[in-house]
Design a protein around this motif. Structure first.
Motif, short mmCIF file in Angstrom:
data_model
loop_
_atom_site.label_atom_id
_atom_site.label_comp_id
_atom_site.label_asym_id
_atom_site.label_seq_id
_atom_site.Cartn_x
_atom_site.Cartn_y
_atom_site.Cartn_z
N HIS A 178 0.83 -1.21 0.00
CA HIS A 178 0.00 0.00 0.00
C HIS A 178 0.86 1.26 0.00
O HIS A 178 0.46 2.28 -0.57
N LEU A 179 2.04 1.20 0.60
CA LEU A 179 2.95 2.35 0.52
C LEU A 179 3.33 2.61 -0.93
O LEU A 179 3.30 3.75 -1.39
N SER A 180 3.67 1.56 -1.66
CA SER A 180 4.04 1.74 -3.06
C SER A 180 2.86 2.25 -3.89
O SER A 180 3.02 3.08 -4.78
N LYS A 181 1.66 1.78 -3.58
CA LYS A 181 0.47 2.26 -4.29
C LYS A 181 0.21 3.73 -3.98
O LYS A 181 -0.18 4.50 -4.85
N ALA A 182 0.43 4.12 -2.73
CA ALA A 182 0.25 5.52 -2.34
C ALA A 182 1.25 6.41 -3.08
O ALA A 182 0.89 7.49 -3.57
N ILE A 183 2.48 5.96 -3.19
CA ILE A 183 3.49 6.74 -3.92
C ILE A 183 3.08 6.88 -5.38
O ILE A 183 3.17 7.96 -5.97
N THR A 184 2.58 5.80 -5.97
CA THR A 184 2.12 5.85 -7.36
C THR A 184 0.97 6.84 -7.52
O THR A 184 0.95 7.63 -8.46
N LEU A 185 0.02 6.83 -6.58
CA LEU A 185 -1.09 7.77 -6.64
C LEU A 185 -0.62 9.22 -6.55
O LEU A 185 -1.06 10.08 -7.30
N VAL A 186 0.29 9.48 -5.64
CA VAL A 186 0.79 10.84 -5.43
C VAL A 186 1.56 11.33 -6.66
O VAL A 186 1.46 12.49 -7.05
N GLU A 187 2.32 10.44 -7.29
CA GLU A 187 3.11 10.81 -8.46
C GLU A 187 2.29 10.85 -9.74
O GLU A 187 2.74 11.41 -10.74
N SER A 188 1.08 10.30 -9.72
CA SER A 188 0.26 10.21 -10.92
C SER A 188 -0.22 11.59 -11.39
O SER A 188 -0.59 12.44 -10.58
N ALA A 189 -0.24 11.77 -12.68
CA ALA A 189 -0.76 13.00 -13.27
C ALA A 189 -2.24 12.87 -13.62
O ALA A 189 -2.86 13.82 -14.09
#
Length: 102
Positions: free
Chosen positions: A30-41
């Protein structure tokens, strides 16, 4: 769902609250998914990522902290980060490094 380049498309049905709770429990997925969400455009990721970002500090352990290390190329940032991380691990701490190279 597999994208054009053969990788799975990013999806998460978990709510922002569920992701934050899971991160605070040590769930690295979930940490990696959160990072992906935050970095997503992508527009559809923005609301959830903002909820995650504003909730994490409220739920983070008093033992955790974030640190930023910046500097020009070749000054030893990576060497310093590795030495600092190894020292922290030797003292029983858990370390995560998020490197961004714009």
């Amino acid at each position: 769902c597999v994208g054009a380049c053969g990788r799975r498309a990013f999806t998460t049905s978990a709510t922002a609250e569920e992701i934050v709770k899971s991160i605070c429990e040590g769930n690295r997925t979930h940490l990696s998914k959160a990072i992906t969400l935050v970095e997503s455009a992508k527009y559809e990721h923005q609301e959830k990522s903002q909820k995650i970002l504003t909730s994490i500090p409220k739920n983070a352990s008093d033992k955790s902290f974030r640190m930023g290390i910046v500097g020009p190329p070749g000054v030893g940032k990576s060497t310093f980060i590795e030495a600092l991380g190894m020292m922290a691990i030797q003292h029983g701490h858990r370390v995560g490094v998020l490197a961004v190279d714009p």
